[in-house]
Design a protein around this motif. Sequence first.
Motif, mmCIF file in Angstrom:
data_model
loop_
_atom_site.group_PDB
_atom_site.id
_atom_site.type_symbol
_atom_site.label_atom_id
_atom_site.label_comp_id
_atom_site.label_asym_id
_atom_site.label_seq_id
_atom_site.Cartn_x
_atom_site.Cartn_y
_atom_site.Cartn_z
ATOM 1 N N HIS A 44 48.891 69.359 35.265
ATOM 2 C CA HIS A 44 48.556 70.648 35.867
ATOM 3 C C HIS A 44 49.709 71.155 36.728
ATOM 4 C CE1 HIS A 44 46.367 73.882 37.707
ATOM 5 N NE2 HIS A 44 46.651 73.376 38.904
ATOM 6 N N VAL A 45 50.237 70.296 37.572
ATOM 7 C CA VAL A 45 51.306 70.716 38.473
ATOM 8 C C VAL A 45 52.558 71.112 37.688
ATOM 9 C CG1 VAL A 45 52.854 69.923 40.321
ATOM 10 C CG2 VAL A 45 50.402 69.409 40.423
ATOM 11 N N LEU A 46 52.880 70.375 36.652
ATOM 12 C CA LEU A 46 54.072 70.667 35.852
ATOM 13 C C LEU A 46 53.813 71.681 34.741
ATOM 14 C CD1 LEU A 46 55.588 67.075 35.559
ATOM 15 C CD2 LEU A 46 56.267 68.934 37.105
ATOM 16 N N GLN A 47 52.554 72.109 34.601
ATOM 17 C CA GLN A 47 52.153 73.086 33.578
ATOM 18 C C GLN A 47 52.500 72.619 32.165
ATOM 19 O OE1 GLN A 47 53.766 76.871 34.839
ATOM 20 N NE2 GLN A 47 52.558 76.855 36.718
ATOM 21 N N CYS A 48 52.193 71.362 31.902
ATOM 22 C CA CYS A 48 52.452 70.763 30.587
ATOM 23 C C CYS A 48 51.349 71.142 29.601
ATOM 24 C CB CYS A 48 52.481 69.244 30.692
ATOM 25 S SG CYS A 48 53.797 68.583 31.698
ATOM 26 N N LEU B 236 48.489 70.381 26.803
ATOM 27 C CA LEU B 236 47.538 69.279 26.667
ATOM 28 C C LEU B 236 48.034 68.191 25.717
ATOM 29 C CD1 LEU B 236 44.142 71.210 26.539
ATOM 30 C CD2 LEU B 236 45.020 69.784 28.402
ATOM 31 N N ALA B 237 48.853 68.567 24.759
ATOM 32 C CA ALA B 237 49.372 67.591 23.789
ATOM 33 C C ALA B 237 50.216 66.509 24.456
ATOM 34 C CB ALA B 237 50.191 68.301 22.712
ATOM 35 N N ALA B 238 50.680 66.742 25.685
ATOM 36 C CA ALA B 238 51.514 65.765 26.386
ATOM 37 C C ALA B 238 50.698 64.669 27.067
ATOM 38 C CB ALA B 238 52.377 66.474 27.425
ATOM 39 N N PHE B 239 49.391 64.792 27.099
ATOM 40 C CA PHE B 239 48.543 63.899 27.881
ATOM 41 C C PHE B 239 48.791 62.417 27.589
ATOM 42 C CE2 PHE B 239 44.678 61.662 29.047
ATOM 43 C CZ PHE B 239 44.447 62.162 30.318
ATOM 44 N N HIS B 240 48.789 62.033 26.335
ATOM 45 C CA HIS B 240 48.931 60.614 25.970
ATOM 46 C C HIS B 240 50.376 60.126 26.032
ATOM 47 C CE1 HIS B 240 44.740 60.065 25.034
ATOM 48 N NE2 HIS B 240 44.760 61.133 24.275
#
Length: 182
Positions: free
Chosen positions: A146-150, A152-156
Amino acid sequence: MKAVHLTLISHAATEAQRLGRFHGDDDETLATSAQPVLLPDGATGLAGPELRTTQTAQWLGLQASVEPALRDCDFGWWKGVSLKALQRDEPALLQAWLSDPHSAPHGGESIADVCQRVARWLEGFTTPGHWVAVTHPMIIRAAMMHVLQCPLAAFHRIDVQPLSQLHLGHYGMWRVRLAGAD
């Protein structure tokens, strides 16, 4: 406007992590010989509602209030199930969960749901001071994203080890704060 400093700490290691299975609410932490994390003087403590987070907070000497928004992902009927068992018995469902952040084949929360919950909590968290929150790897990932505005695909792609710390600061907006040597 005074600054908010928030340190998120992942709970201590558990048997579920050692065995590669999804956590249940009553999973306990394992005994550890690790040095306790040094907490800032005067920090206010928070913890997720699960036993493993409250045990870790106690081990750290942190007087922590339970914060429901810091609870782990609801894994539905996968609670207590090992990844090996899912790979063997339900590989398509496991792959759907790993590849689609909106998927919740276990009947619980999706990754997208967890990320939205954590984002709402962070955006409403504006009380100045230094806060230390003991929570879960998935919650720390969601906060960082959230803070880095990534996407959702980056989660894992983010590994959060037991007792890992994520330092955040808020003064007008959230920022990741890298800690240096004292």
